[in-house]
Design an enzyme around this catalytic site. Structure first.
Site, PDB file in Angstrom:
ATOM      1  N   GLY A  46       0.815  -1.200   0.000  1.00 44.61           N
ATOM      2  CA  GLY A  46       0.000   0.000   0.000  1.00 44.61           C
ATOM      3  C   GLY A  46       0.851   1.253   0.000  1.00 44.61           C
ATOM      4  O   GLY A  46       0.545   2.229  -0.669  1.00 44.61           O
ATOM      5  N   ASN A  92       9.760   5.088   3.711  1.00 42.26           N
ATOM      6  CA  ASN A  92      11.107   5.639   3.537  1.00 42.26           C
ATOM      7  C   ASN A  92      11.207   7.003   4.240  1.00 42.26           C
ATOM      8  O   ASN A  92      10.354   7.866   4.052  1.00 42.26           O
ATOM      9  CB  ASN A  92      11.417   5.828   2.051  1.00 42.26           C
ATOM     10  CG  ASN A  92      11.006   4.650   1.212  1.00 42.26           C
ATOM     11  OD1 ASN A  92      11.470   3.541   1.389  1.00 42.26           O
ATOM     12  ND2 ASN A  92      10.088   4.898   0.277  1.00 42.26           N
ATOM     13  N   HIS A 120      -0.450   6.253   8.935  1.00 38.91           N
ATOM     14  CA  HIS A 120       0.346   5.058   9.240  1.00 38.91           C
ATOM     15  C   HIS A 120       1.809   5.269   8.845  1.00 38.91           C
ATOM     16  O   HIS A 120       2.727   5.008   9.632  1.00 38.91           O
ATOM     17  CB  HIS A 120      -0.251   3.856   8.495  1.00 38.91           C
ATOM     18  CG  HIS A 120       0.509   2.579   8.665  1.00 38.91           C
ATOM     19  ND1 HIS A 120       0.044   1.524   9.422  1.00 38.91           N
ATOM     20  CD2 HIS A 120       1.709   2.162   8.178  1.00 38.91           C
ATOM     21  CE1 HIS A 120       0.914   0.538   9.389  1.00 38.91           C
ATOM     22  NE2 HIS A 120       1.937   0.898   8.625  1.00 38.91           N
ATOM     23  N   GLU A 121       2.028   5.737   7.629  1.00 37.30           N
ATOM     24  CA  GLU A 121       3.408   5.902   7.161  1.00 37.30           C
ATOM     25  C   GLU A 121       4.128   7.035   7.903  1.00 37.30           C
ATOM     26  O   GLU A 121       5.330   6.941   8.157  1.00 37.30           O
ATOM     27  CB  GLU A 121       3.434   6.151   5.658  1.00 37.30           C
ATOM     28  CG  GLU A 121       2.756   5.070   4.821  1.00 37.30           C
ATOM     29  CD  GLU A 121       3.240   3.663   5.125  1.00 37.30           C
ATOM     30  OE1 GLU A 121       4.429   3.487   5.452  1.00 37.30           O
ATOM     31  OE2 GLU A 121       2.415   2.731   5.049  1.00 37.30           O
ATOM     32  N   GLU A 132       5.093  -2.283  12.600  1.00 38.17           N
ATOM     33  CA  GLU A 132       3.804  -2.290  11.920  1.00 38.17           C
ATOM     34  C   GLU A 132       2.613  -2.259  12.877  1.00 38.17           C
ATOM     35  O   GLU A 132       1.608  -1.610  12.594  1.00 38.17           O
ATOM     36  CB  GLU A 132       3.716  -3.498  10.989  1.00 38.17           C
ATOM     37  CG  GLU A 132       4.797  -3.516   9.906  1.00 38.17           C
ATOM     38  CD  GLU A 132       4.797  -2.266   9.029  1.00 38.17           C
ATOM     39  OE1 GLU A 132       3.822  -1.495   9.071  1.00 38.17           O
ATOM     40  OE2 GLU A 132       5.785  -2.067   8.309  1.00 38.17           O
TER      41      GLU A 132
END
Length: 869
Positions: free
Chosen positions: A276, A280, A312-313, A335
């Site tokens: 998804g 980075n 989330h990222e 995660e």
């Protein structure tokens, strides 16, 4: 460190990379590179081992700082299995001091969504490519030779030669752009801070962007620039993600009590992407449907996805990037936490969406489903190799990990929990940490034995079910391991979990002593108001509850006094009990029968999920039961379908729109004559050029109904829409719709289309999911996989994550022991490396499905007959 892992020798340790890429050939898709790695020397050696995959290493040398001398590389050998290149040196290098190690290499711009790869897209109507990286877990080694392990952190300098028309991006801002002539330029970036190789990234192509800034000012940096980059023509669709990202960077800086550490935040939409998104550091990459949204043309359900995935990222920028797990066995640290805090942020900025209700309906139940199988795995599981690592990027690491964190944070209090997280991040910043390090920080903040609370949740397989028995003024609660097959063996039920009970306040009488958690196999709670108790209030705990039937009936009658999450939990737990044999399917159906007046999208989603599952399970063995369940479903939804209608009114709330789309799609699937006729009318208008009759959020419902009832004409029209759509979610919606075909010839046509080059590898699982859910196409899908296995493997095995996902989604819905035997026999003589755990999940699912059908078919048929279905 465990000696049975495929890891590099510890002779040297990297501290800094200087990476320069040149000669990007956009015809042959190759490039050249030079990497110079600063090393700390740890042991005297004549060899240096480094990770390398699908690279050609040309030459190398080591410069020793102490003697100011150069030692040449005289030989290079490769171990393909471990993905390690061993470079032999002309002479031994010492066991202390520092050195720099230079290697020249060549690589390929592959089309497998791993390493440094290319993505196809339309640029002004013409075919074009963009280039980006995807390194997690172990694919930095595909892009440049490196020490590709999470605890071998280093700083990075990076430069790349690209066409003048291109924009280059990396983790840090651009430092310099130098004109090289011949239409080329060299872009150099600011030195990146200490990080794991899997977090380094770069990209280049013809990009544009939308930009905004954080509200907070950051010391020495002011307000931080936040950008969403896309290929040309798409930038404005990044506006919603941009607005969320700016707020979330500030929010996380506040709750973690650590300012975002980099000078910029870039989000990049990538046209071909295996996952998804990828966190980075400073250059977050996304599948287009996870970052782009158009208010006029996008289905509203993608709005939730974009907001959550962005959050989330961004959570990873602290939890995972600033502090990284020591080894991949602790992937869940990254995660599970990012999933929980991603929903926390989404709920803060979009409270009207009831995202925790969505979490309980979707994420929590998905985690339960996988962890209720005998072949599940603990949250923290030892992994040896890269292919094993890829297989634990699953619902256990993400969703069970998140669920246990949600449970712990609810017990400790969210503020206390976040304070402990902040202490953990500060202590281990720019380094690596373990699960025990997190428990220590949380335990110190909370003054509690967090490590003791959580050890079994993390280290052991499965989860408990609490079975409740009642007596006047008290309840007895007994914990045991839950298996969806209902056949737990004594040796599989040896775990005693620490279980926070979350008993609602109304349950306690004035003389009752509140019980926070169950710490034994069985316990009695006294002085309760047994007419008003509910365990797992808010569905914050990762366990199921099996109530006495009378209590379940009472809770159902009182359901409107319960939260959406609690109503969803009651339905899901009752269904799980029925499936495992601990409860009754007749009881479940009677419970659902009373819910036709429900108004919540989330609750309807759970009701229909359970009824769809039942219809799917009985479709192969008993069409009569399937049809009876279909009629039951129609009787439940028809009043609300009529009430909601087809039109979206101005100012209508988000969840009402979601409910309309869900119910119309279900009605079309179940044969609702009026819905089918109206869907066909609107579909005909849409495919004739009049799009005004199809709201963007109803495309999926209308397309599915049209394909399921309209035969070849509808399939042809959807294929044409797939080819021409400009909507960012358009192709995904078409592929999902095509899975509703019924006629054998059309099923074959869709299967061949799926395997064609018209469907990107990243998307091939989408029609597979729909075909697998379609009982009339499921068998054909399995036969097609067998007949075309060589081609399936060839297309998907370049990235084993993709193959594993495709197989699980294609095969896990069967309820037939003969098919199970076919699957076992077909894969018995094949090399299942990289998808063996996925096959195990498939087999467990089919065994459980078949056992349930064999046990409960008569009961279900009897109930349907008694109720006129």
């Amino acid at each position: 460190m465990a000696s049975d892992r495929d890891i590099l020798p510890s002779h040297v340790k990297p501290t800094h990379y200087g990476l320069d890429l040149t000669n990007l050939d956009r015809s042959s898709f190759t490039y050249d590179g030079t990497v110079t790695i600063s090393l700390e020397l740890k042991q005297a050696t004549r060899t240096i081992s480094i990770n390398s995959k699908q690279l050609t290493l040309h030459s190398g040398s080591v410069y020793l700082d102490s003697s100011k001398s150069t030692v040449a590389v005289t030989d290079i050998s490769y171990d393909k299995k471990t993905e390690i290149a061993q470079l032999t040196l002309a002479e031994e290098i010492p066991n202390e001091g520092t050195a720099s190690f230079t290697i020249k290499f060549s690589g390929a711009l592959n089309h497998e969504m791993a390493g440094f790869y290319r993505s196809a897209y339309k640029n002004g109507g013409k075919d074009d490519w963009m280039y980006s990286t995807q390194f997690e877990s172990c694919d930095a080694r595909r892009a440049f030779p490196c020490f590709d392990e999470p605890n071998l952190k280093a700083t990075f300098d990076f430069s790349i030669e690209i066409p003048e028309s291109y924009t280059a991006l990396s983790n840090q801002p651009e430092k310099e752009s130098k004109d090289l002539g011949n239409g080329l330029k060299k872009v150099t970036f600011v030195t990146a801070p200490k990080m794991s190789t899997y977090l380094y990234a770069w990209a280049c192509g013809e990009f544009e962007y939308v930009e905004s800034f954080t509200e907070r000012e950051y010391e020495g940096r002011g307000k931080l620039p936040v950008r969403v980059y896309t290929t040309k023509g798409l930038a404005e669709q990044g506006r919603f993600a941009l607005e969320n990202a700016c707020k979330i960077v500030d929010y996380f800086s506040e709750i973690f009590k650590i300012d975002y550490p980099l000078p910029k935040v870039d989000l990049l939409a990538v046209h071909e992407f295996s996952h998804g998104a990828m966190e980075n550091w400073g250059l977050i990459t996304y599948r287009t449907t996870a970052v782009l949204f158009d208010e006029k043309t996008s289905d509203a359900r993608y709005k939730t996805r974009v907001a959550y995935v962005v959050a989330h990222e961004l959570a990873h920028q602290w939890f995972g990037n600033l502090v990284t797990m020591d080894w991949w066995s602790e992937l869940w640290l990254n995660e599970g936490f990012a999933t929980w805090v991603g929903w926390l942020a989404t709920d803060k900025f979009h409270p009207e969406w009831d995202v925790w209700g969505q979490f309980v309906t979707e994420s929590l139940q998905t985690a339960f489903q996988l962890d209720g199988l005998r072949g599940s795995h603990p949250i923290e599981v030892e992994v040896r190799s890269a292919l094993e690592i890829d297989q634990i990027f699953d619902h256990i690491s993400y969703l069970k990990g998140c669920s246990t964190i949600r449970m712990l944070s609810s017990h400790l209090g969210v503020e206390t929990f976040l304070n402990g997280v902040s202490n953990y991040l500060k202590k281990h910043a720019y380094g690596n940490a373990t699960t025990e390090d997190l428990w220590t920080a949380l335990g110190e903040e909370a003054g509690a034995d967090v490590a003791g609370f959580m050890r079994n949740w993390i280290k052991t397989i499965g989860f408990p079910v609490l079975t409740v028995t009642e007596a006047p003024g008290q309840i007895t609660v007994k914990q045991s391991r839950f298996l969806s097959t209902g056949d737990v063996k004594p040796e599989e039920d040896s775990t005693t979990w620490w279980i926070p009970l979350f008993l609602n306040d109304e349950a306690y009488t004035s003389s009752a002593e509140k019980v926070a958690a169950l710490t034994a196999k069985e316990s009695t709670i006294k002085n309760l108001n047994t007419s008003h108790y509910k365990l797992n209030h808010g569905q914050n705990g990762f366990y199921r509850v099996n109530y006495p039937s009378s209590r379940l009936t009472q809770l159902g009658a009182d359901r409107h006094t319960l939260s959406v999450s609690d109503r969803v939990g009651l339905i899901a737990d009752a269904a799980a009990m029925a499936f495992s044999g601990a409860g009754s399917t007749a009881g479940l159906l009677s419970f659902l029968h009373a819910l036709s007046d429900e108004q919540s999208y989330q609750v309807w989603s759970e009701i229909l999920s359970q009824l769809n599952k039942l219809r799917s399970l009985f479709a192969e063995s008993s069409p009569r039961i399937r049809d009876g369940l279909t009629q039951f479903t129609l009787s439940l939804i028809s009043p609300t379908v009529a009430k909601l209608g087809w039109e979206f009114s101005a100012g209508e709330d988000f969840l009402t729109g979601r409910l309309r789309a869900l119910l119309l799609s279900t009605a079309g699937t179940c044969g609702h004559a009026a819905v089918i006729a109206e869907a066909q009318r609107r579909f005909a208008a849409y495919t004739s050029g009049d799009t005004s009759l199809v709201h963007p959020s109803l495309r999926l419902a209308i397309f599915r109904t049209a394909v399921g009832t309209g035969g070849a004409v509808a399939v042809t029209a959807v294929l044409a829409e797939y080819a021409r759509t400009a909507a960012i979610d358009g192709q995904e919606i078409c592929l999902s719709s095509l899975g509703r075909v019924r006629e054998p010839a059309l099923i074959r046509q869709v299967l061949e289309f799926t395997l064609s080059d018209k469907v990107k590898v990243q998307d091939k699982h989408t029609p597979a999911i729909a075909l697998s859910n379609n009982s009339e196409a499921r068998g054909a899908l399995w036969r097609f996989i067998q007949e075309n296995w060589d081609e399936v493997y060839k297309q998907l095995s370049g990235n084993m994550v993709v193959l594993d996902r495709f197989l699980k989604n294609s095969l896990n819905k069967f309820a037939n022991r003969e098919v199970l035997s076919e699957i076992e026999e077909f894969f018995r003589k094949k090399d299942n490396t990289g998808y063996d755990k996925g096959l195990g999940v498939v087999k467990d699912n089919i065994r459980g499905n078949a056992a349930y059908v064999e046990r409960d078919a008569r009961e279900v048929e009897k109930w349907l007959g008694e109720h006129g279905y």
